[in-house]
Design an enzyme around this catalytic site. Structure first.
Site: not given
Ligand SMILES: Cc1ncc(COP(=O)(O)O)c(C=O)c1O
Length: 424
Positions: A373-375
């Site tokens: 999730f781009c985290a």
């Protein structure tokens, strides 16, 4: 496509939520397709589609023409700026700058920092709020709870002020709601701490704004960054709103037409515009701005408390259903009862998350997100925590995320739960 029926559905005790809103906040979609991926990109609200359709015949240049069409488009663009600024509680002297999205807005802010600024973030941020900041930025560990975030920030700012020149600016950059867990961060408290230490604070409201009102004045934050496409307004606009001084002093984000007030014959004989034009070089995205403003208007006129209550009922249903599935483990940072928006990440023990997502799509016509999730720092940490908490050694290395919003229904949530139950 036939839907797999599962006999052993978990019992849902939460009351059935009220129907999805109709009218301007009705969302467009395709019958039969279950979109549970609002946190990535929300569907288009009718308000946005209608506003764009109405303006389309008039489409012409913005700030570049004297014709009636062009003047109407210029007016629509500037009215959109006013509406969006008002919606987010912009102060009279704040800039409201249209960008492509939150990533663009935070990069613009990063490029506008005065020399010597230290940026303080938490490791739980989306990459858009981790990566744009300059070298020397401080990344605080993910706290165990919201109070821990406030304490950690206070300690870090005290230390920073002690160890470095107190005249140098400090910017705290935090998310309003996590894109991984939906958990809400204590923004107003963090703002109080930041200001007590003479720092400014920027709010990444990409995930918060679609769910609860975000008001710069009420939260007392200095900047807010938002994406239209997560706020039911496609067409590619976002916005950065906040204090004018750094933005007006910074080099233009995009050098070119529209960003200047004077260009002379010599190569560097340029006077850059002040105000939003300085950072909006080139022909602007009229429909993105108009769509975003239309949704802001529709949300202003809606009963937001009722919308939030409806979403929370659906979220409770989803989380209770997941908790009842022994092979599914939820990810979380702050504990089970922390306030959160309609986002739930989880893993299916023993099953690859990408394969589960593909099966949900192919066999059940349910769209969810899988991955980190781009985290990445946060998601990896939460996966490790979920393994420890559940005692399971067969959790996959990436996760799944279901996220809900205006068009979500109890039937859709139940379909996801049934499909997950069948994987056990
Ligand atoms: C919390 C958060 N911040 C920033 C972003 C970046 O948004 P965009 O991709 O629209 O720039 C996202 C996107 O998922 C997000 O969830």
């Amino acid at each position: 496509m036939p839907v797999t029926l599962v006999p052993s559905l978990p019992t849902i005790t939460a009351p059935a939520p009220t129907p999805a809103p109709s009218g301007p906040l009705d969302v467009l979609g395709v019958p039969g397709e279950i979109n549970l991926d609002y946190a990535a990109t929300a569907p288009c609200a009718r308000a946005a589609a209608d506003a764009v359709a109405e303006l389309l015949p008039w489409y012409a240049s913005v700030h570049r023409g004297a014709g009636a069409l062009s003047r109407r488009c210029t007016l629509a663009y500037e009215r959109a700026r006013q509406t969006v600024g008002d919606f987010f509680g912009a102060r009279a002297d704040d800039e409201v700058i249209f960008t492509r999205n939150t990533t663009d807005a935070l990069n613009l802010l990063a490029r506008s920092l005065p020399a010597g600024t230290t940026v303080v973030t938490f490791a739980g941020e989306h990459h858009a709020n981790l990566l744009p900041w300059p070298r020397g930025s401080v990344r605080l560990p993910v706290p165990a709870d919201p109070d821990g975030a406030v304490r950690a920030l206070a300690a870090a700012l005290t230390e920073l002020r002690r160890a470095s020149n107190p005249a140098l600016p400090v910017l705290v950059a935090v998310t309003g709601a996590s894109n991984v867990t939906g958990e809400q961060w204590p923004v107003a408290e963090l703002a109080r701490v930041a200001h007590r230490h003479g720092a400014r604070i920027a709010l990444d409201a990409a995930q918060l704004a679609p769910h609860v009102p975000v008001d710069l004045l009420a939260l007392d934050v200095d900047y807010v960054a938002v994406s239209g496409h997560k706020l039911y307004a496609p067409f590619g606009a976002g916005v950065l709103i906040g204090r004018a001084d750094w933005l007006d002093a910074a080099p233009p984000y995009l050098a070119g037409g529209g960003a200047t007030s004077h260009v002379g014959p010599a190569t560097h004989d340029v006077t850059w515009a002040t105000g939003p034009a300085r950072h909006e070089g080139g022909t602007p995205n009229l429909f993105g701005a108009v769509a975003l403003a239309a949704v802001c208007t529709a949300l202003t006129e809606a009963d937001r408390a009722a919308l939030a209550a409806r979403e929370q009922a659906l979220l409770a249903r989803l989380r209770a259903g997941i908790a009842a599935l022994p092979h599914v483990v939820e990810l979380r940072t702050f504990g089970p009862d922390a306030p959160r928006v309609g986002i739930v990440s989880f893993v299916v023990a023993g099953q690859d998350s990408a394969e589960v997502a593909a099966r949900l799509a192919a066999e059940h016509r349910i769209g969810v997100r899988d991955g980190l999730f781009c985290a990445h720092p946060l998601a990896r940490r939460l996966l490790a925590e979920a393994a420890g908490r559940s005692g399971r050694r067969d959790l996959p290395p990436t996760a799944l995320r279901a996220s809900i919003g205006l068009g979500s229904t109890a039937a859709q949530v139940d379909r996801l739960l049934a499909a997950l139950a069948a994987l056990g």
